[in-house]
Write a protein that holds these residues in place. Structure first.
Motif, PDB file in Angstrom:
ATOM      1  N   UNK A  58     -69.133 -35.318 -56.827  1.00  0.00           N
ATOM      2  CA  UNK A  58     -67.964 -36.180 -57.005  1.00  0.00           C
ATOM      3  C   UNK A  58     -66.703 -35.378 -57.299  1.00  0.00           C
ATOM      4  N   UNK A  98     -69.225 -41.096 -69.142  1.00  0.00           N
ATOM      5  CA  UNK A  98     -67.948 -40.402 -69.089  1.00  0.00           C
ATOM      6  C   UNK A  98     -67.305 -40.279 -70.456  1.00  0.00           C
ATOM      7  N   UNK A 104     -62.973 -45.721 -68.518  1.00  0.00           N
ATOM      8  CA  UNK A 104     -63.982 -45.545 -67.479  1.00  0.00           C
ATOM      9  C   UNK A 104     -64.741 -46.827 -67.127  1.00  0.00           C
TER      10      UNK A 104
ATOM     11  N   UNK B 215     -60.146 -43.563 -63.846  1.00  0.00           N
ATOM     12  CA  UNK B 215     -61.498 -43.156 -64.227  1.00  0.00           C
ATOM     13  C   UNK B 215     -62.563 -44.162 -63.771  1.00  0.00           C
ATOM     14  N   UNK B 216     -62.229 -45.464 -63.825  1.00  0.00           N
ATOM     15  CA  UNK B 216     -63.272 -46.436 -63.511  1.00  0.00           C
ATOM     16  C   UNK B 216     -63.654 -46.420 -62.035  1.00  0.00           C
ATOM     17  N   UNK B 218     -64.017 -43.543 -60.478  1.00  0.00           N
ATOM     18  CA  UNK B 218     -65.019 -42.473 -60.510  1.00  0.00           C
ATOM     19  C   UNK B 218     -66.345 -43.030 -61.025  1.00  0.00           C
ATOM     20  N   UNK B 219     -66.261 -43.887 -62.052  1.00  0.00           N
ATOM     21  CA  UNK B 219     -67.482 -44.508 -62.569  1.00  0.00           C
ATOM     22  C   UNK B 219     -68.190 -45.295 -61.459  1.00  0.00           C
ATOM     23  N   UNK B 221     -68.018 -44.845 -58.263  1.00  0.00           N
ATOM     24  CA  UNK B 221     -68.640 -43.920 -57.309  1.00  0.00           C
ATOM     25  C   UNK B 221     -69.901 -43.317 -57.910  1.00  0.00           C
ATOM     26  N   UNK B 222     -69.850 -43.024 -59.205  1.00  0.00           N
ATOM     27  CA  UNK B 222     -71.004 -42.397 -59.856  1.00  0.00           C
ATOM     28  C   UNK B 222     -72.205 -43.327 -59.877  1.00  0.00           C
TER      29      UNK B 222
END
Lengths: 333, 320
Positions: A58, A98, A104, B215-216, B218-219, B221-222
């Motif tokens: 990522x 995170x 997040x 950031x969310x 990225x979350x 995608x994670x």
């Protein structure tokens, strides 16, 4: 079954910025055994988060790029997998918690749905079953299941991090990457969250890569430790050995910066200087400009990882016999 | 029990809407005062216009007295407000029919045009904006941003005339003017919607670019979600607030901008009625038309604000 779950070899990750090429991770080698918790310790900018994002594939690209290296997970190189296969690993076999719980979680979706979503994706469950499981996960992290329909802004930071943990563990991953999970929390909440993670980790049998800059957290939670400096691991050992007998001058410097209850020291001895500019890393040993033991050779030759004892490796020329150890620990006035 | 009801989200929402509707009263009073004042001080005597230039002075004076035009300003304004509240906006000076009826007869056509214009703008703007944002600096992105720049810069009336030239006169695809069928609607709504489409494209792009860095995302995608789900489910809903704001503003702009487009395409809407009314000093129609457009715009704004609450739960929590 292989004993090593995660094996990172010669990883190099760079970011292209306006100031030039930033080498965030440089020749990093790391191993994580099944069932173990590995602490990845370093200052801000040492490349810890980039390492985590590399494992998840990522790293934001552009500007980031994994240049070289292999990331073996359960014997398979994640870098060689196709995107669909990586997606199948993300959130399922490897999941991530995170750093900042305030940002997040998606603010416009309910926490229940955000957990449910991952379950629906990776497990063949109906929406009702997934919803049930999401509420169970919330209960498991100590949030009343009735709050599944609430939005992130209706929770405190500590509770949001619990939601993050519930989300990460919902598909029962083999590897959990926790990127400074307690840094953004109050000290009292930190302890609760750490305790929760430790309990769930042993319950689920999950291996964990715990990223932190807090040696106290490492002592609490980790089986072994890798100390990272300017993109590379400089010392790896099991936790006890590292804490009783740190070898690398940087590791010793870190311990010198922590106040101790037992000793009566008039002043802490912090490490001199600051982390090098990542666009212009020093030649030779990256730590030499700040190292109290550095000699001429340190600026010229790159050190090699040496095993000082079984399972304890140090990246310093002292242990290659090229630099005298005598000066380490001496106070410089 | 009562406490529970007053604290419930639905109740709070209704109360918010009610308060906003109450706020419409001062807004409309302000608008009416402005437009009445402007018309009051505009040169030209309505009595003279009604009777014609050559009417004897005595007759004109008699009519002035009868219409109350000699009364002080605030008396006249008060009478206007009092009548308007009963739905009486006065009679058109040219057709002698009630101004309210004239306006209501034209209102659907204007709404139709503005709504189609917004629809065109949304259908073009949002998808292009999303694709541009997900492929920032690609050829597609560059091309659509150049087109968007052209779109906002191109004057309405010029574009309308060019479209008539190309599609009516050269290609003979669509009728050049008139009202009634779907074919009549296409060119006016494209004309009126182009600049809005460009604005919405740019807003969608920048808002999405802002959101995908969060950031969310990225979350999401994670978790292993596909890029399509990340964009549509996680990013778009967050990016929507500024986009909806712009859409609401564009709708108001289209209501006003309809004046030109309606004139070019002989569209029987409020805009063209008002242009004619201004030319003929038909002040009841002008006043009524402005009030009507202002009220429509205010209601659309309220709808937009209510829509926010459905998009973003954090905003809903603030509505008290």
């Amino acid at each position: 079954m292989n004993d090593v779950l995660l094996d990172i070899r010669d990883l190099r990750v760079t970011y292209t910025t306006e100031e030039g090429l930033v080498v965030a991770v440089d020749d990093l080698n790391l191993q994580l055994r099944r069932g173990e918790t590995l602490g990845l310790v370093g200052e801000t900018g040492a490349g810890k988060t980039t390492t985590a994002l590399s494992i998840m594939q990522l790293v934001p690209s552009p500007p980031g790029r994994i240049e070289t290296g292999e990331i073996f997970f359960d014997g398979e190189d994640l870098r060689r997998k196709r995107l669909e296969d990586i997606r199948n690993v993300r959130g399922n076999r490897i999941s991530m918690i995170f750093q900042d719980p305030m940002t997040s979680l998606n603010p416009v979706l309910t926490v229940g749905f955000q957990i449910e979503e991952a379950i629906m994706l990776h497990q063949r469950l109906s929406q009702r079953q997934a919803g049930r499981k999401a509420r169970d996960m919330l209960k498991l992290v100590g949030i009343p299941e009735g709050r599944a329909g609430d939005y992130p802004h209706e929770f405190s930071g500590g509770m949001r991090q619990r939601v993050g943990i519930a989300m990460a563990l919902s598909c029962n991953p083999e590897l959990l990457i926790a990127d400074e999970p307690t840094t953004a929390l109050d000290v009292t909440i930190q302890a609760q969250v750490l305790e929760l993670m430790r309990r769930l980790r042993s319950e689920f049998g999950t291996s964990m890569l715990l990223i932190t800059h807090d040696l106290g957290v490492v002592a609490e939670a980790c089986d072994s430790v890798a100390i990272m400096y300017a993109g590379a691991a400089v010392e790896t050992a099991d936790t006890e050995r590292l804490f009783t007998n740190p070898r690398h001058p940087y590791t010793r410097g870190l311990f010198g910066s922590i106040p101790s209850l037992d000793e009566d020291v008039p002043r802490l001895s912090p490490i001199k200087g600051i982390m090098p500019d990542p666009t212009e890393l020093p030649t030779g040993c990256r730590f030499h400009p700040r190292c109290p033991a550095a000699t001429g050779i340190c600026a010229e030759r790159t050190p090699v990882m040496v095993a000082v004892e079984e399972g304890h490796e140090v990246d310093c020329m002292i242990y290659e016999g090229l630099v005298p150890e005598a000066r380490i620990g001496e106070k410089e006035d | 029990m009562l406490w529970y009801i007053t604290q419930s989200k639905v109740y709070r929402m209704h109360r918010y809407i009610f308060r906003r509707l109450l706020l419409l009263i001062p807004v409309m009073l302000g608008v009416s005062f402005l437009v009445f004042t402007i018309m009051f001080f505009t040169p030209g005597d309505p009595a003279k216009i009604l009777l014609g230039e050559r009417a004897p002075e005595a007759e004109v004076q008699a009519l002035r007295t009868q219409m109350g035009l000699d009364d002080p300003f605030f008396v006249q304004y008060g009478r206007f407000i009092f009548n308007a509240l009963r739905g009486d906006l006065g009679r058109s000076l040219t057709t002698r029919r009630p101004a309210a009826l004239e306006l209501f007869a034209r209102f659907p056509a204007t709404m139709q045009l503005a709504a189609m214009g917004v629809l065109v703008a949304v259908l073009i703007g949002i998808p292009i904006g999303i694709v541009s944002a997900t492929r920032q600096y690609s050829v597609f992105d560059g091309a659509s941003m150049v087109l968007a720049l052209i779109g906002v810069s191109m004057p309405n009336f010029w574009q309308g005339i060019m479209m008539v030239l190309l599609f009516s006169i050269v290609l003979r695809w669509f009728p050049s003017s008139g009202y009634g069928t779907f074919a009549h609607l296409i060119m006016p709504s494209l004309t009126i919607g182009t600049s809005s489409a460009a604005t919405i494209t740019r807003m969608t792009r920048s808002s999405m670019l802002e959101v995908v860095r969060q950031d969310y995302i990225r979350t999401a995608r994670a978790k292993g979600l596909s890029e399509r789900v990340v964009i549509t489910r996680h990013a778009l809903k967050n990016a929507l607030i500024p986009i909806v704001t712009v859409i609401g503003l564009q709708f108001g702009y289209l209501l006003g901008g309809a004046v030109l487009t309606e004139t070019i395409f002989s569209w029987p809407g409020v805009g063209r009625l008002m242009v004619d009314a201004i030319r003929q000093r038909d002040y009841p129609v002008v006043q009524g038309g402005v009030l009507m457009l202002a009220l429509t715009f205010s209601v659309v704004n309220l709808l937009v604000d209510v829509l926010y609450a459905y998009i973003d739960p954090r905003i809903k929590a603030q509505y008290k």
